[in-house]
Scaffold this motif. Structure first.
Motif: not given
Length: 305
Positions: A30-31, A34-35, A37-38
Motif C-alpha cells: 500500500g505504501v 501510494w508513493k 501513483e499518488g
C-alpha cells in the motif's frame, strides 16, 4: 540471547506469524502504490479540472448541467460498448462472442467490470450461473492442470531413463515447461494484443498477468473497443487463451506453493534438530551423574591391562 532463543521463549504460533507477515506485506504494498501513483493521480486531477474549465470557456452555451448530461451520455455509451465517433451503429458488448467471453470471465472470477448485466433477469441468472459455474470451472481447471503435470512427468521419466540423471532431468523439464508456458501465454498474447489493441508491450504484459491471475481490474480489456473492428477468430482465441492460461498459471502457482512448503519443512527440521542438539548438550553438562560416570570411566582400569 539470540533470535532463536527469543522465538523459542515467545512460542508464537505459526499462524500468528504468517498473519503478521501477511499484514506487513500488504501495508508495504500500500505504501509503495501510494508513493508511485499518488502524485501522478494528483497531476491527472489537476489536468482534468483544467480541461473542464477550458471546455466551459470554449463552449459558452454549455453550463455545468449540460456538461454533466454530456458526461452521462458518454458514460452510458462506453458501458454499452457503443462508439460516439460518427453515425455508424454497432452491436455493442452484448453480441454473441462478447457475451460468451463475459460468461467465461464470470466462471473464472476475473470480472473485469467493463460490462455487467443491467436487467433483473440477467442479474438473477448471473448469480445462479456463477454459483454452479465457478465450482465447475475449478474442477475442470484442476483436471487440465493435472493432465499437464502428467505429461510433464512422463517426459521427465522418459528423459531420466535415457540419461540416468534424475535431478538434472527434472530441473531441465520444469525449466522448459515454465519457459514454454511463458512464451505461449504471455509473450505471444502480448504481441497479439499490441497489434490488435494498440497497447504498449508493458500494458499488454500487464493485462496478460492481471487476466490470468483472475485479478481483473478492467482498466485494460481486449475485444472491447467499439471503434475497432476485430476479426471473428479473435474472441475464440481469447477464450482459449484464458482457459488454458489459467490452468497453466494454476499449475505454476501449485509448484511455487510446493516449493515454499518444502522450504518450510526443511527449516522446521533444521530448527528442531538444532534445538534437540542444544538441549542434549545442556543436559550432559548439567547432569552430575553423567559427569561422575565419565570420571569413573576415566579412572577405572582397563580389563585388558
Amino acid at each position: 540471547m539470540g533470535m532463536k532463543e527469543i522465538f523459542s521463549l515467545a512460542r508464537v504460533p505459526s499462524i500468528l506469524m504468517l498473519g503478521v507477515i501477511y499484514i506487513i506485506y500488504v501495508l508495504i504494498g500500500g505504501v509503495i502504490f501510494w508513493k508511485l501513483e499518488g502524485d501522478l493521480r494528483e497531476k491527472d486531477i489537476s489536468l482534468l479540472l483544467s480541461n473542464k474549465k477550458n471546455l466551459l470557456m470554449r463552449y459558452t452555451c454549455l453550463n455545468q448541467d449540460g456538461l454533466e448530461a454530456v458526461a452521462q451520455v458518454v458514460q452510458d455509451a462506453s458501458k454499452a460498448g457503443l462508439s460516439l465517433k460518427g453515425n455508424n451503429t454497432t452491436d455493442g458488448f452484448w453480441k454473441f462472442t462478447s457475451s460468451a467471453v463475459f460468461a467465461a470471465t464470470v466462471v473464472t472470477t476475473i470480472g473485469y467490470g467493463n460490462i455487467s448485466p443491467s436487467s433483473t433477469a440477467g442479474q438473477i441468472f448471473c448469480v445462479f450461473f456463477a454459483l454452479f459455474g465457478i465450482p465447475l470451472n475449478m474442477v475442470v481447471l484442476n483436471r487440465v492442470g493435472k493432465y499437464m503435470l502428467v505429461i510433464e512427468r512422463n517426459i521427465s521419466d522418459f528423459l531420466e531413463g535415457k540419461t540416468g540423471r534424475r535431478k538434472c532431468t527434472r530441473f531441465f523439464v520444469h525449466l522448459v515447461s515454465y519457459l514454454s508456458g511463458t512464451v505461449l501465454f504471455f509473450i505471444v498474447p502480448m504481441i497479439v494484443f499490441q497489434l490488435h489493441e494498440g497497447w504498449t508491450y508493458s500494458q499488454a504484459i500487464y493485462y496478460c498477468f492481471i487476466t490470468l491471475s483472475t485479478i481483473g481490474f478492467g482498466d485494460f480489456v481486449a475485444d472491447s473497443d467499439p471503434d475497432k473492428v476485430y476479426p471473428e477468430w479473435y474472441s475464440i482465441l481469447m477464450a482459449s487463451w484464458i482457459f488454458f492460461g489459467l490452468a497453466w498459471l494454476a499449475l505454476l502457482i501449485n509448484h511455487s506453493i510446493d516449493i515454499l512448503e518444502r522450504l518450510n519443512t526443511h527449516f522446521k527440521l533444521w530448527w528442531s534438530g538444532q534445538k534437540m542438539e542444544e538441549e542434549s548438550g545442556n543436559a550432559e553438562i548439567d547432569n552430575p551423574d553423567t559427569q561422575m560416570e565419565d570420571e569413573d570411566e576415566i579412572k577405572r582400569p582397563s580389563a585388558t591391562q
